[in-house]
Enzyme design. Structure first.
Site, PDB file in Angstrom:
ATOM      1  N   ASP A 129      -9.446 -42.556  55.221  1.00  0.00           N
ATOM      2  CA  ASP A 129     -10.490 -42.586  56.425  1.00  0.00           C
ATOM      3  C   ASP A 129     -11.639 -41.823  55.962  1.00  0.00           C
ATOM      4  O   ASP A 129     -11.708 -40.596  55.545  1.00  0.00           O
ATOM      5  CB  ASP A 129      -9.676 -41.851  57.617  1.00  0.00           C
ATOM      6  N   ARG A 145     -18.658 -25.332  64.372  1.00  0.00           N
ATOM      7  CA  ARG A 145     -19.255 -24.372  63.681  1.00  0.00           C
ATOM      8  C   ARG A 145     -20.397 -24.349  64.141  1.00  0.00           C
ATOM      9  O   ARG A 145     -21.515 -24.353  63.310  1.00  0.00           O
ATOM     10  CB  ARG A 145     -19.350 -24.970  61.990  1.00  0.00           C
ATOM     11  N   GLU A 201     -10.870 -42.130  68.240  1.00  0.00           N
ATOM     12  CA  GLU A 201     -11.959 -42.208  67.452  1.00  0.00           C
ATOM     13  C   GLU A 201     -12.161 -43.715  67.217  1.00  0.00           C
ATOM     14  O   GLU A 201     -11.169 -44.517  66.576  1.00  0.00           O
ATOM     15  CB  GLU A 201     -11.528 -41.511  65.941  1.00  0.00           C
ATOM     16  N   GLU A 203     -13.529 -46.828  65.349  1.00  0.00           N
ATOM     17  CA  GLU A 203     -14.215 -46.840  63.957  1.00  0.00           C
ATOM     18  C   GLU A 203     -13.923 -48.189  63.718  1.00  0.00           C
ATOM     19  O   GLU A 203     -13.480 -49.006  64.429  1.00  0.00           O
ATOM     20  CB  GLU A 203     -13.014 -46.007  62.824  1.00  0.00           C
ATOM     21  N   ASP A 234      -8.442 -44.327  65.669  1.00  0.00           N
ATOM     22  CA  ASP A 234      -7.712 -43.491  64.953  1.00  0.00           C
ATOM     23  C   ASP A 234      -7.609 -42.340  65.919  1.00  0.00           C
ATOM     24  O   ASP A 234      -8.097 -41.185  65.826  1.00  0.00           O
ATOM     25  CB  ASP A 234      -8.703 -43.132  63.638  1.00  0.00           C
ATOM     26  N   ARG A 238      -7.000 -33.036  68.712  1.00  0.00           N
ATOM     27  CA  ARG A 238      -7.859 -31.925  68.403  1.00  0.00           C
ATOM     28  C   ARG A 238      -7.456 -30.661  68.274  1.00  0.00           C
ATOM     29  O   ARG A 238      -8.080 -29.927  67.591  1.00  0.00           O
ATOM     30  CB  ARG A 238      -9.157 -31.956  69.340  1.00  0.00           C
ATOM     31  N   GLN A 241      -5.312 -30.354  65.026  1.00  0.00           N
ATOM     32  CA  GLN A 241      -6.225 -30.641  64.152  1.00  0.00           C
ATOM     33  C   GLN A 241      -7.057 -29.210  63.860  1.00  0.00           C
ATOM     34  O   GLN A 241      -7.089 -28.954  62.690  1.00  0.00           O
ATOM     35  CB  GLN A 241      -7.254 -31.695  64.257  1.00  0.00           C
ATOM     36  N   TYR A 245      -6.306 -27.698  60.026  1.00  0.00           N
ATOM     37  CA  TYR A 245      -7.107 -28.179  58.909  1.00  0.00           C
ATOM     38  C   TYR A 245      -7.921 -27.565  57.701  1.00  0.00           C
ATOM     39  O   TYR A 245      -8.231 -28.179  56.805  1.00  0.00           O
ATOM     40  CB  TYR A 245      -8.301 -28.903  59.621  1.00  0.00           C
ATOM     41  N   LYS A 254      -3.734 -36.152  62.960  1.00  0.00           N
ATOM     42  CA  LYS A 254      -4.310 -37.632  62.733  1.00  0.00           C
ATOM     43  C   LYS A 254      -3.022 -38.466  62.430  1.00  0.00           C
ATOM     44  O   LYS A 254      -3.293 -39.578  62.455  1.00  0.00           O
ATOM     45  CB  LYS A 254      -5.013 -37.798  61.422  1.00  0.00           C
ATOM     46  N   THR A 258      -2.543 -44.801  64.233  1.00  0.00           N
ATOM     47  CA  THR A 258      -3.606 -45.360  64.233  1.00  0.00           C
ATOM     48  C   THR A 258      -3.843 -46.791  64.352  1.00  0.00           C
ATOM     49  O   THR A 258      -2.924 -47.553  63.783  1.00  0.00           O
ATOM     50  CB  THR A 258      -4.365 -45.345  62.728  1.00  0.00           C
ATOM     51  N   THR A 347     -15.295 -41.949  62.635  1.00  0.00           N
ATOM     52  CA  THR A 347     -15.802 -42.232  63.994  1.00  0.00           C
ATOM     53  C   THR A 347     -17.130 -42.834  64.015  1.00  0.00           C
ATOM     54  O   THR A 347     -17.939 -42.072  63.297  1.00  0.00           O
ATOM     55  CB  THR A 347     -15.627 -40.989  64.821  1.00  0.00           C
ATOM     56  N   GLU A 361     -16.773 -35.712  71.417  1.00  0.00           N
ATOM     57  CA  GLU A 361     -18.481 -35.742  71.580  1.00  0.00           C
ATOM     58  C   GLU A 361     -18.832 -35.965  73.020  1.00  0.00           C
ATOM     59  O   GLU A 361     -19.703 -35.403  73.573  1.00  0.00           O
ATOM     60  CB  GLU A 361     -18.970 -36.655  70.450  1.00  0.00           C
TER      61      GLU A 361
END
Ligand code: CA
Length: 414
Positions: A129, A145, A201, A203, A234, A238, A241, A245, A254, A258, A347, A361
C-alpha cells in the site's frame, strides 16, 4: 495473434450492439470471476449488463493458441496473470472481435449479471500500500503533526509504502466487522475496545502479472507487469493506527480488511486516460525519473458515497507518483515480483475540500462533521454505515470506461 482485424464499432446484432451501456462498451471489457447459480466459478468478461464466459469464447475462436486456452481455464484471473503480456493482448483482441461480431453472437456464453454471483477476481499474492497523493499526505501531516512541515523530507524523493496483509483483502460486498484494539485516551493509559474512529480510504489498486524473480522492474518495463486496475477501500481504524504506528508504521489499524471491486479493468482499456503527472519538485533517482517517459498518470475520477449520499469526488489525476513509479520502486532493491501481487495507490485526495478520500480529511479528524441524507451528522463510520466507491475514466472517441463499484457495510464489533 489476432491484432489487425479488431473493430470497435459493433455490428448490428452483435453482443456489444444488443447490450449497449455507457461505461461498459467494447472499449472496456473488464474481467471478473463469476458463477451462474449452482455452478462453479469461472473467468468472465463484462459487456453492458451481461457477462461472457471467457473459456467458452476462447473455445469458439478457431485461431487461439494453446497457451491462451490454458490461461483462461481456471476460476479467476490467476492463469491469465501468469501467462504474461502477449497472451493478455491476444485474448483482448479476440474478445473485442467476438463481442462486436454479429456472427459470433449466438455462439458465446452470455449471462445476465442479475443471474450470477461475483467473487474475488484473483488470488492476492503480496500486497503493498502506497501513500502517493501529495494532498492526502499533506492533510494527514497537518492533522497529526501540526507543529512540523506536513510532508516528511523523504516524500518527494520516493513513493512511500508499506507491506500490507494480503489475506484480508476481501471482495466487494463483504461485511466489515468493526475492529477492536488499543485506543489512545486523552488522559492515562490506552483502553482496549471497538474502534471509535473507523474510516475509509478511497484508492486505486493495480493487479500484477508476469514474474520478475530478481525484481528491478524498470519504468519502461512496468507496462508488461501491470495487468489492470480495481477500486480499493482500505478500511482504517484511526485511533488504533494513531497509537501503534510509531516507529514502524501501519499495522492492526489497517490489516483487518481491505475491499476491492470485482471488475479488473485492463490497462489496455485506459489508453485514453493517460495524462502527465504533476511537475516534479525534486531531482529523482534514475530508476524513478519519468521525465522522458510517456505520460503515465491516469485520469480516473472517483466518487465516494456514504449511506447513498455523495460525499467526495477524488481525482486520481492529481496523484504525485504514478503506478509505474510505484512498481519500479517496490522492486528496485531486488524484491521479487509474482503474478497476483497487488499494490494500492494510497488514499486519493485532490486539492479541494470535496475531493478528499478519507473521513479523517473530510471531517478534519472529527472537527467538521458531515451532514448525511437523513440530516444526521457523521465524523467516522457508525455501525450500519454503507460505503460505495465508484469511478470512471475517459475512453476512446468520447466514450467512458466504468470501473463499477466497491461496496462495504459496517457491522458491530463481535
Ligand atoms: Ca491505504
Amino acid at each position: 495473434m489476432i491484432t489487425t482485424d479488431v473493430q470497435l464499432r459493433p455490428q448490428p446484432g452483435s453482443v456489444a450492439d444488443l447490450n449497449a451501456q455507457p461505461g461498459f462498451g467494447a472499449e472496456n471489457l473488464p474481467y471478473a470471476s463469476f458463477a451462474p447459480y449452482g455452478e462453479d466459478p469461472r473467468l468472465g468478461v463484462r459487456i453492458g449488463n451481461k457477462i461472457l464466459g471467457v473459456a467458452a469464447a476462447v473455445e469458439y475462436d478457431g485461431r487461439r493458441s494453446q497457451a491462451l486456452v490454458n490461461a483462461v481455464l481456471g476460476q479467476n484471473l490467476d492463469g491469465l496473470l501468469k501467462a504474461g503480456r502477449p497472451i493478455w493482448d491476444e485474448l483482448r483482441a479476440m474478445l473485442t472481435q467476438q463481442v462486436t461480431s454479429a456472427e459470433a453472437a449466438s455462439s458465446l456464453e452470455v449471462h445476465d449479471l442479475r443471474d450470477v454471483s461475483l467473487f474475488m477476481p484473483f488470488t492476492v499474492a503480496d500486497y503493498v500500500d502506497f501513500y502517493a497523493s501529495e494532498h492526502h499526505a499533506t492533510n494527514v501531516g497537518r492533522i497529526f503533526r501540526p507543529d512540523q512541515r506536513p510532508l516528511t523530507t523523504n516524500w518527494k524523493y520516493l513513493p512511500i509504502g508499506y507491506h500490507g496483509r494480503s489475506g484480508t483483502i476481501v471482495a466487494s460486498g463483504t461485511e466489515i466487522v468493526r475492529p477492536k484494539g488499543l485506543r489512545p485516551e486523552p488522559k492515562g493509559s490506552p483502553t482496549f475496545g471497538p474502534s471509535r474512529k473507523l474510516d475509509i480510504e478511497a484508492e486505486v489498486g493495480f493487479v500484477i502479472g508476469g514474474a520478475a524473480p530478481q525484481g528491478e522492474v524498470k519504468l519502461a518495463d512496468t507496462e508488461n507487469h501491470i495487468f489492470g486496475t480495481v477500486l480499493v477501500n482500505d478500511w482504517s481504524a484511526r485511533d488504533i493506527q494513531a497509537f501503534e504506528y510509531v516507529p514502524l508504521g501501519p499495522f492492526l489499524g489497517k490489516s483487518f480488511a481491505t475491499s476491492i471491486s470485482p471488475w479488473v479493468v485492463p490497462m489496455a482499456a485506459l489508453s485514453c486516460a493517460s495524462i502527465e503527472p504533476p511537475t516534479r519538485d525534486a531531482d529523482l533517482a534514475e530508476y524513478l525519473d519519468d521525465g522522458s517517459a510517456r505520460a503515465s498518470g491516469l485520469d480516473i475520477s472517483l466518487e465516494i458515497s456514504i449511506n447513498n449520499k455523495l460525499v467526495s469526488r477524488p481525482p486520481f489525476a492529481s496523484m504525485y507518483w504514478t503506478p509505474a513509479q510505484m512498481l519500479a520502486h517496490m522492486t528496485v532493491n531486488g524484491a521479487s515480483l509474482r503474478p497476483g501481487d497487488f499494490f494500492a495507490s494510497g488514499t486519493v485526495s485532490g486539492p479541494g475540500r470535496d475531493q478528499r478520500g478519507s473521513l479523517l480529511e473530510l471531517t478534519w479528524n472529527g472537527r467538521d462533521p458531515l451532514t448525511l441524507t437523513d440530516g444526521g451528522k457523521m465524523c467516522f463510520l457508525e455501525d450500519g454505515a454503507e460505503v460505495v466507491i465508484r469511478a470512471t475514466a475517459p475512453g476512446p472517441s468520447g466514450t467512458s470506461i466504468c470501473f463499477g463499484e466497491v461496496a462495504g457495510r459496517i457491522v458491530p464489533a463481535t
